[in-house]
Design an enzyme around this catalytic site. Structure first.
Site, short mmCIF file in Angstrom:
data_model
loop_
_atom_site.label_atom_id
_atom_site.label_comp_id
_atom_site.label_asym_id
_atom_site.label_seq_id
_atom_site.Cartn_x
_atom_site.Cartn_y
_atom_site.Cartn_z
N LYS A 273 8.89 -6.99 -10.65
CA LYS A 273 8.88 -5.61 -11.11
C LYS A 273 9.81 -5.45 -12.30
O LYS A 273 10.72 -6.27 -12.51
CB LYS A 273 9.35 -4.67 -10.00
CG LYS A 273 8.53 -4.66 -8.72
CD LYS A 273 9.17 -3.74 -7.70
CE LYS A 273 8.43 -3.76 -6.38
NZ LYS A 273 7.12 -3.09 -6.46
N ARG A 347 1.35 -6.21 2.67
CA ARG A 347 0.15 -6.48 3.47
C ARG A 347 0.16 -7.90 4.05
O ARG A 347 -0.45 -8.15 5.09
CB ARG A 347 -1.10 -6.23 2.62
CG ARG A 347 -1.27 -7.17 1.44
CD ARG A 347 -2.16 -6.61 0.35
NE ARG A 347 -1.51 -5.53 -0.36
CZ ARG A 347 -2.09 -4.85 -1.37
NH1 ARG A 347 -3.32 -5.16 -1.76
NH2 ARG A 347 -1.43 -3.88 -1.97
#
Length: 499
Positions: A273, A347
């Site tokens: 990020k 996930r």
């Protein structure tokens, strides 16, 4: 924590440092105002009007009594239109004045009486609003310039006949608020301290305190158990991953199963990020914190239903051993996933936990995660998104959220998008294309629950706030702890109805 009590005294006769009274939009006097007017020899609503206030939500006025009443001061708080007042109206109004009220040692109020019917729910909402609105996280501050909280006793006023129901509302409000604050503390704790092992230690201590069963899977056990997603995401960090299992035995039959994403810090891994995107990534374990908080409350409320939780926790860092785009992970149960973006890591760890929970044959599976920016783009900061395979489960979650003042919105689990996560080298890949990212993330998770009733809650927008709200300061909100508690209680009610 302040001590709450129910008293049948009138607003005009109760001794307190602060008396909190409701007013409706107009302004119109709420319960207790006329009684206090009489002893003060003035009209409080006229004073409100003279300040340009109309009793709308967020209107408030402090009026010293100058010794003319047993209460030292009266705080008028606006609730908006009389016919729209609900328990959530009370929760939000109380949250807005909570920090102000906490400056006084003894507080009394008639605010819950403003709700027509459902007094226990209104009292629960009042207690939640006061405790959650007064919440502060200051353990890392060397000095605190804020005015100290002095609140010791809170008297909720009403009719003697309502005493038993009122006490139930007080107890539930205390439990719901304490569980929410517990989760807030976890989310607000910096990632340098809140590692996967920290979460595991906290879970063990909490389980001992409230008498839950707890098992923590360490790295070696995760390897033997085939938890490739949890291990893979944690490979780049010096803080090893953990999986926390909790069990509450409250009844017979298949359990309700809960899971929450526990990424204690998310750098994005090798798909890193930017700096701005990392500023609040200590909060990427808010799903795990919400499940821990909910399990804490469930143990104290003792609903007649079994509940299990599997909480996966890893730190996603770009170390030399971190997983790479193109790597394939083998999850619990044998299904494989191709990792094309290491920043779609939540996930990957949830897949393992969901596969484990599916082995337990629960009646329903709920997972909670700060999973996708796509959900936040769709629904903003006030709504969580929910997708699932069972309409009743989804409807019960939405109803529990509405009751808790934590509203959600259903998004479609659109099966035709399944092709976006098809992989040429594995059973599934962890990202689709740019569009519909919240849906393709949910479709990925669905692969690991089989045919079980299941719902996924995406709390990317609601778990952490850059601005203060009605009953939370800047930082962790504790959303959706109270929704999960309410959902489990609804499952217990359904079980009783079937019997």
């Amino acid at each position: 924590m302040a001590r709450f009590e129910f008293r049948s005294a009138s607003a005009a006769s109760v001794a307190a440092d602060l008396l909190v009274l409701p007013v409706f939009e107009g302004p119109e006097p709420g319960p207790g105002v006329a009684e206090v007017d009489e002893v003060l020899g003035t009209e409080l609503v006229s004073l409100l009007r003279s300040e340009g206030l109309r009793g709308r939500a967020r209107d408030s006025l402090l009026v010293p009594t100058l010794g003319r009443a047993p209460a030292g001061a009266v705080l008028l708080t606006g609730l908006g239109p009389r016919d729209r007042v609900s328990p959530d109206t009370v929760r939000r109004a109380t949250g807005r004045i909570a920090a102000r009220a906490a400056r006084y040692r003894r507080v009394a109020t008639t605010v819950p009486q403003a709700v027509e019917g459902g007094l226990p729910e209104a009292i629960q909402a009042f207690v939640e609003g006061l405790l959650l609105g007064a919440y502060r996280f200051d353990r890392y501050k060397g000095s605190n310039d804020e005015e100290p909280h002095r609140l010791e006793r809170v008297a909720i006023l009403g009719a003697r006949a309502d005493a038993a129901a009122a006490r139930r509302g007080i107890r539930r409000g205390e439990i719901y608020a304490e569980a929410t604050s517990f989760a807030r503390d976890l989310v607000n704790t910096p990632a340098i301290d809140a590692t996967p092992e920290f979460l595991a230690r906290t879970a063990r201590a909490m389980a001992r305190e409230v008498r839950l069963e707890c098992k923590v899977w360490g790295k070696a056990e995760l390897e033997r158990g085939g938890f490739g997603g949890i291990l893979g995401v944690g490979r780049g960090s010096g803080n090893p991953p953990r999986l926390i299992e909790l069990r509450y035995r409250g009844g017979s039959g298949a359990p309700v199963a809960l899971s929450g994403k526990g990424i204690t810090f998310d750098s994005g891994g090798l798909s890193i990020k930017d700096a701005k995107g990392m500023e609040w990534m200590k909060a990427d374990m808010a799903g795990a914190a919400s499940v821990l908080g909910a399990m804490r409350a469930i143990a104290r409320l003792e609903p007649r239903v079994n509940v299990i939780a599997a909480i996966p926790s890893s730190e996603n860092m770009p170390g030399g051993t971190a997983i790479r785009p193109g790597d394939v992970l083998r999850h619990r149960g044998g299904k494989t996933s191709e990792v094309l973006n290491t920043d779609a890591e939540g996930r990957l760890i949830l897949a393992d936990a969901l596969a484990l929970l599916a082995e337990r044959k629960p009646r329903a599976v709920i997972d909670v995660a700060t999973l996708t920016g796509a959900c936040m783009i769709a629904l903003g900061e006030d709504l969580w998104g929910v997708m699932g395979t069972d309409d009743r489960v989804v409807d019960d979650l939405l109803a529990a959220g509405e009751s808790a003042g934590e509203p959600g919105w259903r998004l479609p689990l659109w099966a035709p998008y399944r092709h976006q996560i098809e992989s040429s080298v594995a059973d599934v890949k962890n990202v689709g294309n740019r569009w519909g990212g919240a849906i393709t993330a949910a479709l990925f998770l669905k692969e690991f629950v089989g045919d079980l009733p299941w719902a996924h809650i995406d709390i990317a927008g609601t778990a952490f706030s850059e601005r203060a709200g009605d009953y939370w300061p800047k930082g962790a909100t504790g959303n959706p702890v109270r929704t999960l508690i309410g959902f489990v209680e609804r499952q217990a009610e359904r079980g009783r109805a079937r019997r």
